[in-house]
Design a protein around this motif. Structure first.
Motif, PDB file in Angstrom:
ATOM      1  N   PRO A 284      42.491  34.418  39.452  1.00 15.73           N
ATOM      2  CA  PRO A 284      43.097  34.772  40.746  1.00 15.73           C
ATOM      3  C   PRO A 284      42.023  34.945  41.821  1.00 15.73           C
ATOM      4  CG  PRO A 284      43.969  36.134  38.968  1.00 15.73           C
ATOM      5  CD  PRO A 284      42.809  35.392  38.396  1.00 15.73           C
ATOM      6  N   GLY A 285      42.452  34.914  43.066  1.00 15.50           N
ATOM      7  CA  GLY A 285      41.510  34.958  44.180  1.00 15.50           C
ATOM      8  C   GLY A 285      41.039  36.355  44.529  1.00 15.50           C
ATOM      9  N   LEU A 286      40.286  36.433  45.647  1.00 18.52           N
ATOM     10  CA  LEU A 286      39.650  37.673  46.082  1.00 18.52           C
ATOM     11  C   LEU A 286      40.668  38.774  46.369  1.00 18.52           C
ATOM     12  CD1 LEU A 286      36.907  38.992  46.940  1.00 18.52           C
ATOM     13  CD2 LEU A 286      37.487  38.303  49.275  1.00 18.52           C
ATOM     14  N   LYS A 287      41.749  38.438  47.046  1.00 19.96           N
ATOM     15  CA  LYS A 287      42.736  39.468  47.413  1.00 19.96           C
ATOM     16  C   LYS A 287      43.320  40.119  46.175  1.00 19.96           C
ATOM     17  CE  LYS A 287      44.114  37.341  51.810  1.00 19.96           C
ATOM     18  NZ  LYS A 287      43.251  36.156  51.720  1.00 19.96           N
ATOM     19  N   PHE A 288      43.636  39.312  45.154  1.00 23.19           N
ATOM     20  CA  PHE A 288      44.211  39.851  43.920  1.00 23.19           C
ATOM     21  C   PHE A 288      43.257  40.850  43.278  1.00 23.19           C
ATOM     22  CE2 PHE A 288      44.406  39.758  39.283  1.00 23.19           C
ATOM     23  CZ  PHE A 288      45.735  40.078  39.051  1.00 23.19           C
ATOM     24  N   TRP A 289      41.990  40.440  43.113  1.00 22.72           N
ATOM     25  CA  TRP A 289      41.033  41.320  42.450  1.00 22.72           C
ATOM     26  C   TRP A 289      40.700  42.539  43.312  1.00 22.72           C
ATOM     27  CZ3 TRP A 289      40.841  41.219  37.610  1.00 22.72           C
ATOM     28  CH2 TRP A 289      40.887  40.027  36.883  1.00 22.72           C
ATOM     29  N   ALA A 290      40.724  42.391  44.637  1.00 27.73           N
ATOM     30  CA  ALA A 290      40.486  43.538  45.519  1.00 27.73           C
ATOM     31  C   ALA A 290      41.572  44.594  45.308  1.00 27.73           C
ATOM     32  CB  ALA A 290      40.455  43.086  46.977  1.00 27.73           C
ATOM     33  N   ILE A 291      42.810  44.144  45.236  1.00 31.03           N
ATOM     34  CA  ILE A 291      43.920  45.077  45.006  1.00 31.03           C
ATOM     35  C   ILE A 291      43.806  45.724  43.633  1.00 31.03           C
ATOM     36  CG2 ILE A 291      46.424  45.201  44.659  1.00 31.03           C
ATOM     37  CD1 ILE A 291      46.663  43.048  46.872  1.00 31.03           C
ATOM     38  N   VAL A 292      43.440  44.931  42.614  1.00 36.07           N
ATOM     39  CA  VAL A 292      43.288  45.469  41.259  1.00 36.07           C
ATOM     40  C   VAL A 292      42.208  46.552  41.219  1.00 36.07           C
ATOM     41  CG1 VAL A 292      42.505  44.931  38.908  1.00 36.07           C
ATOM     42  CG2 VAL A 292      44.183  43.457  40.040  1.00 36.07           C
ATOM     43  N   THR A 293      41.060  46.285  41.863  1.00 41.41           N
ATOM     44  CA  THR A 293      39.983  47.289  41.834  1.00 41.41           C
ATOM     45  C   THR A 293      40.391  48.550  42.595  1.00 41.41           C
ATOM     46  OG1 THR A 293      38.904  46.282  43.776  1.00 41.41           O
ATOM     47  CG2 THR A 293      38.142  45.583  41.596  1.00 41.41           C
ATOM     48  N   GLY A 294      41.109  48.393  43.699  1.00 44.20           N
ATOM     49  CA  GLY A 294      41.574  49.557  44.449  1.00 44.20           C
ATOM     50  C   GLY A 294      42.542  50.399  43.633  1.00 44.20           C
ATOM     51  N   LEU A 295      43.495  49.749  42.974  1.00 49.34           N
ATOM     52  CA  LEU A 295      44.471  50.475  42.157  1.00 49.34           C
ATOM     53  C   LEU A 295      43.809  51.112  40.934  1.00 49.34           C
ATOM     54  CD1 LEU A 295      47.503  47.987  42.264  1.00 49.34           C
ATOM     55  CD2 LEU A 295      47.225  50.143  43.528  1.00 49.34           C
ATOM     56  N   THR A 296      42.818  50.424  40.380  1.00 45.85           N
ATOM     57  CA  THR A 296      42.088  50.988  39.242  1.00 45.85           C
ATOM     58  C   THR A 296      41.337  52.251  39.652  1.00 45.85           C
ATOM     59  OG1 THR A 296      41.812  48.791  38.265  1.00 45.85           O
ATOM     60  CG2 THR A 296      40.357  50.535  37.463  1.00 45.85           C
ATOM     61  N   GLY A 297      40.664  52.181  40.805  1.00 43.98           N
ATOM     62  CA  GLY A 297      39.969  53.357  41.312  1.00 43.98           C
ATOM     63  C   GLY A 297      40.922  54.503  41.593  1.00 43.98           C
ATOM     64  N   LEU A 298      42.081  54.185  42.176  1.00 41.68           N
ATOM     65  CA  LEU A 298      43.099  55.197  42.456  1.00 41.68           C
ATOM     66  C   LEU A 298      43.550  55.887  41.173  1.00 41.68           C
ATOM     67  CD1 LEU A 298      45.293  56.542  44.290  1.00 41.68           C
ATOM     68  CD2 LEU A 298      46.736  54.567  43.773  1.00 41.68           C
ATOM     69  N   ALA A 299      43.919  55.099  40.158  1.00 46.63           N
ATOM     70  CA  ALA A 299      44.415  55.659  38.899  1.00 46.63           C
ATOM     71  C   ALA A 299      43.341  56.490  38.198  1.00 46.63           C
ATOM     72  CB  ALA A 299      44.902  54.534  37.980  1.00 46.63           C
TER      73      ALA A 299
END
Length: 433
Positions: free
Chosen positions: A130-145
């Motif tokens: 997946p592209g940059l936006k997908f991984w950016a969202i994943v890293t943000g949600l991972t940090g949040l959790a």
């Protein structure tokens, strides 16, 4: 060892001073890891690529400045039993207004920056995914959790692992490019080549210097250090952390000097410059070294992300508590119980959500012009604000006499304040008005 009779700002007598020991190290590693992000790596690489080893001395001075700032923040928390925001409030309502505007605008822009920076090395490692936006969202949600469901002890352990990865990778890459030892030592002599002033100021003031330096005192309290008996421990922790940062910065300068300066290679501006470096490393040393570097790049970016998600959210929770009920909070002694309560509070979690979800809109849209200007101005003013308010607080009756600034502390904080004012003026001049 003799007991100290100093008291905290709450009148609580401190206990027997703790012996400084390596086993206590932690909060300093957290603040150093959070402060050194991908942008700092690029800035250091560019300085090395343009001027070789000549600015090595600036990196060393920069680490000494950061040691002084972080030590001052930690000393305020331990000596007074009050949080840094509590100290700021005592200086007048203007600090509350400034911080309220700053923390909202800065958090909105920084959230998108941190997520994009953490996603870049993942995209480089898995180009067919997946592209940059997908991984950016994943890293943000991972940090949040991660920050939402864990307390400080787990957070510190994970940050220590990420710092270890960063350190090993960068030092390994520096060793692979074979540093010129003679030139490295020669670079410790202060010299300003033509056109190097701004790079020099950036090296001294930029690497490891963000709002998270103000969070150091909160992490000190979260560790369980809550009075002046922990002062020696805090100082050792702080020095070890910024010595690690210093080695890290020197290693990146070496990479810039040997790999880029010698070959006259240039990097793309911003965090994407590290992707360029990964390509150069692959051409020079093979795919395994390039992959290892990208893993280190991710550790650097993601440690900054979760560090801000945790540390600045703590500061925001403290800000809201003291704004709502200042009289009640003034009587409260800062310590691990307070931090633990704040980590479960609604303001803490609300700011976590603010750092994560609204900034995702900037992954699709260009940053609004007004926000870019506001972010640049507020960001430029924060480090002078921190240095000069600490200088004020630690020379006043708000701090017990035993723990007020020495001439050395005053000199270093004044130097930091002057340096950051110059950097602030320059950054404001370069904004796209």
């Amino acid at each position: 060892m003799a007991e100290t009779r100093a008291t905290t700002g709450t009148g609580e007598q401190t206990s027997r001073p703790r012996k400084s020991s390596w086993k206590y190290i932690g909060p300093g590693i957290v603040v150093a890891a959070t402060g050194v992000g991908a942008g700092d790596l690029v800035a250091t690489l560019v300085a090395g690529s343009k001027f070789g080893y000549t600015l090595m001395w600036a990196a060393v001075i920069g680490c000494l400045v950061k040691i002084s700032l972080a030590e001052a923040a930690g000393r305020w928390h331990l000596a007074t039993g009050r949080t840094l925001f509590d100290g700021w409030r005592s200086l007048g309502a203007w600090t509350t207004v400034y911080f309220a505007i700053y923390v909202v605008v800065w958090g909105f822009i920084y959230g998108a920056t941190a997520m994009s920076s953490s996603a870049l090395p993942i995209v480089a490692l898995f180009p067919d995914g997946p592209g940059l936006k997908f991984w950016a969202i994943v890293t943000g949600l991972t940090g949040l959790a991660f920050v939402w469901f864990n307390r400080y002890a787990v957070f510190e352990k994970v940050m220590t692992v990420l710092v270890g990865i960063m350190f090993v990778v960068v030092v390994y890459v520096a060793a692979r490019v074979v540093p010129d030892v003679g030139a490295s030592f020669a670079g410790l002599v202060p010299v300003l080549p033509d056109g190097s002033l701004l790079y020099t100021l950036g090296l001294i003031g930029g690497v490891g210097g963000t709002i998270t330096m103000a969070a150091y005192g909160y992490w000190v309290n979260a560790k369980g250090w809550s009075n002046s008996s922990w002062m020696k421990v805090m100082r050792l922790d702080n020095r070890v952390a910024y010595l690690t940062t210093g080695i890290f910065v020197v290693a990146m300068l070496i990479v810039g000097a040997e790999l880029l300066h010698a070959s006259q290679l240039a990097l793309t501006s911003g965090d994407r410059g590290l992707i360029d470096l990964g390509t150069i490393l692959e051409d020079r040393f093979g795919p395994s070294t390039a992959t290892l570097f990208l893993v280190g790049f991710f550790a650097t970016s993601f440690s900054s992300l979760i560090g801000v998600w945790h540390g600045v959210s703590l500061m925001f929770a403290d800000f809201v508590e003291r704004f709502r009920a200042p009289a009640d909070r003034e009587k409260e002694h800062a310590g691990p119980a307070v931090v633990d309560r704040q980590q479960r509070s609604r303001p803490f979690r609300a700011y976590l959500l603010w750092l994560t979800f609204p900034p995702m809109t900037l992954l699709w849209l260009d940053e609004p012009f007004g926000l870019v200007i506001a972010y640049g101005v507020l960001g430029a003013f924060f480090m002078p604000f921190l240095a000069l308010t600490l200088l004020w607080l630690l020379n006043s009756s708000r701090t017990p006499r035993e723990w007020r600034n020495s001439w050395l502390s005053n000199g270093m904080l004044a130097l930091a304040g002057l340096l950051f004012i110059v950097l602030c003026v320059q950054q404001v001049r370069e904004l796209p008005w």
